[in-house]
Design a protein around this motif. Structure first.
Motif, PDB file in Angstrom:
ATOM      1  N   GLY A 123       0.395  -1.167  -0.112  1.00  0.00           N
ATOM      2  CA  GLY A 123      -0.204   0.045   0.231  1.00  0.00           C
ATOM      3  C   GLY A 123       0.444   1.365  -0.620  1.00  0.00           C
ATOM      4  N   PRO A 124       0.207   3.073  -0.105  1.00  0.00           N
ATOM      5  CA  PRO A 124       0.974   3.653   0.033  1.00  0.00           C
ATOM      6  C   PRO A 124       2.409   3.589   1.351  1.00  0.00           C
ATOM      7  N   VAL A 125       3.500   4.369   1.222  1.00  0.00           N
ATOM      8  CA  VAL A 125       4.235   4.667   1.804  1.00  0.00           C
ATOM      9  C   VAL A 125       4.590   5.807   1.734  1.00  0.00           C
ATOM     10  N   PHE A 126       4.653   6.155   2.407  1.00  0.00           N
ATOM     11  CA  PHE A 126       4.957   7.558   3.335  1.00  0.00           C
ATOM     12  C   PHE A 126       6.941   7.838   4.149  1.00  0.00           C
ATOM     13  N   VAL A 127       7.388   8.256   3.319  1.00  0.00           N
ATOM     14  CA  VAL A 127       8.714   8.807   3.810  1.00  0.00           C
ATOM     15  C   VAL A 127       9.269   9.435   4.214  1.00  0.00           C
ATOM     16  N   LEU A 128       9.092  10.192   5.632  1.00  0.00           N
ATOM     17  CA  LEU A 128       9.857  11.759   6.325  1.00  0.00           C
ATOM     18  C   LEU A 128      11.341  11.985   6.072  1.00  0.00           C
ATOM     19  N   THR A 129      11.446  12.921   5.272  1.00  0.00           N
ATOM     20  CA  THR A 129      13.053  13.144   5.184  1.00  0.00           C
ATOM     21  C   THR A 129      13.071  14.962   4.540  1.00  0.00           C
ATOM     22  N   LEU A 159       6.797  16.412   9.182  1.00  0.00           N
ATOM     23  CA  LEU A 159       6.192  15.710  10.380  1.00  0.00           C
ATOM     24  C   LEU A 159       5.240  16.065   9.991  1.00  0.00           C
ATOM     25  N   GLN A 160       4.369  17.071  10.034  1.00  0.00           N
ATOM     26  CA  GLN A 160       2.634  17.590   9.581  1.00  0.00           C
ATOM     27  C   GLN A 160       2.341  17.095   8.721  1.00  0.00           C
ATOM     28  N   THR A 161       2.729  16.873   7.221  1.00  0.00           N
ATOM     29  CA  THR A 161       2.662  17.290   5.640  1.00  0.00           C
ATOM     30  C   THR A 161       2.023  15.600   6.090  1.00  0.00           C
ATOM     31  N   ALA A 162       3.609  15.430   6.266  1.00  0.00           N
ATOM     32  CA  ALA A 162       3.669  13.367   6.358  1.00  0.00           C
ATOM     33  C   ALA A 162       2.729  12.961   7.360  1.00  0.00           C
ATOM     34  N   VAL A 163       2.189  13.276   7.802  1.00  0.00           N
ATOM     35  CA  VAL A 163       1.384  12.821   8.685  1.00  0.00           C
ATOM     36  C   VAL A 163       0.321  12.550   7.849  1.00  0.00           C
ATOM     37  N   ALA A 164      -0.232  14.246   7.788  1.00  0.00           N
ATOM     38  CA  ALA A 164      -1.790  14.460   6.756  1.00  0.00           C
ATOM     39  C   ALA A 164      -1.367  13.498   5.660  1.00  0.00           C
ATOM     40  N   LYS A 165      -0.876  13.764   5.009  1.00  0.00           N
ATOM     41  CA  LYS A 165      -0.798  12.718   3.985  1.00  0.00           C
ATOM     42  C   LYS A 165      -1.223  11.286   3.795  1.00  0.00           C
ATOM     43  N   ALA A 166      -0.428  10.940   4.882  1.00  0.00           N
ATOM     44  CA  ALA A 166      -0.510   9.382   5.542  1.00  0.00           C
ATOM     45  C   ALA A 166      -2.016   9.130   5.821  1.00  0.00           C
ATOM     46  N   LYS A 167      -2.253   9.882   6.511  1.00  0.00           N
ATOM     47  CA  LYS A 167      -3.890   9.613   7.179  1.00  0.00           C
ATOM     48  C   LYS A 167      -4.493   9.612   6.289  1.00  0.00           C
ATOM     49  N   ALA A 168      -5.153  10.554   5.247  1.00  0.00           N
ATOM     50  CA  ALA A 168      -5.745  10.684   3.652  1.00  0.00           C
ATOM     51  C   ALA A 168      -5.428   9.536   2.851  1.00  0.00           C
TER      52      ALA A 168
END
Length: 175
Positions: free
Chosen positions: A75-81, A98-107
């Protein structure tokens, strides 16, 4: 709405990786079926990993079990970097904060879990007050050194409450 879950297998003395991020110690503890882990994979809608974890050691590298959850997660993978690769990686979104990564992953996760991979990204989520749950599998080994499950010298106390589960240590963050 998606919840942020930090899940990891930890040595009895509190390490999720050996020195230098070595994950080879985990190989001997991966073959036994675990009903909690099997259920979890079906409940994960997105993975949010730190860059060190994403590019790090995989105890299943080179096998059909390579990747998140022993190769079972697709499934979708997001990497904070702050240092995304020059070339895109199929199925992976690199995010700089972090905030954008969490928002995108939650969506992307919808009503399922965003599973956090990596001690650093989990620590950042704790510090930002974003973490919802922690699931810890304990391997019967003492590593003696390495990457701690949580390492935040001078950090604040975070209260947890146990969630009913017989084969792992699963907690909800108390707010």
């Amino acid at each position: 709405m998606a919840k942020l879950l930090y899940s990891a297998t930890m040595s009895l003395d509190g390490y999720i990786a050996g020195p230098g991020g070595d994950m080879s110690w985990l190989t001997e503890h991966l073959g036994t079926p675990n009903p909690t882990a099997a259920r979890l994979v079906t409940r994960v809608g997105a993975v949010l990993a730190g860059n060190v974890t994403f590019g790090g050691d995989d105890p299943n590298k080179g096998t059909d079990k390579e990747g998140a959850f022993g190769g079972q997660y697709h499934g979708p993978v997001f990497v904070l970097t702050h240092r995304p690769p020059a070339e895109p990686v199929a199925g992976v979104t690199f995010v700089g904060d972090l905030q954008t990564a969490v928002a995108k992953a939650k969506a992307a996760a919808g009503d399922r879990y965003v599973n956090l991979l990596g001690a650093n990204v989990a620590r950042q989520c704790v510090e930002a007050g974003l973490l919802d749950e922690v699931l810890v599998f304990i391997a019967p080994v003492l590593l003696g050194d390495g990457v701690r499950l949580f390492d935040s010298p001078g950090g604040r106390r975070v209260r947890l409450e146990p969630l009913a589960d017989e084969s792992a240590h699963w907690y909800r963050v108390v707010r």
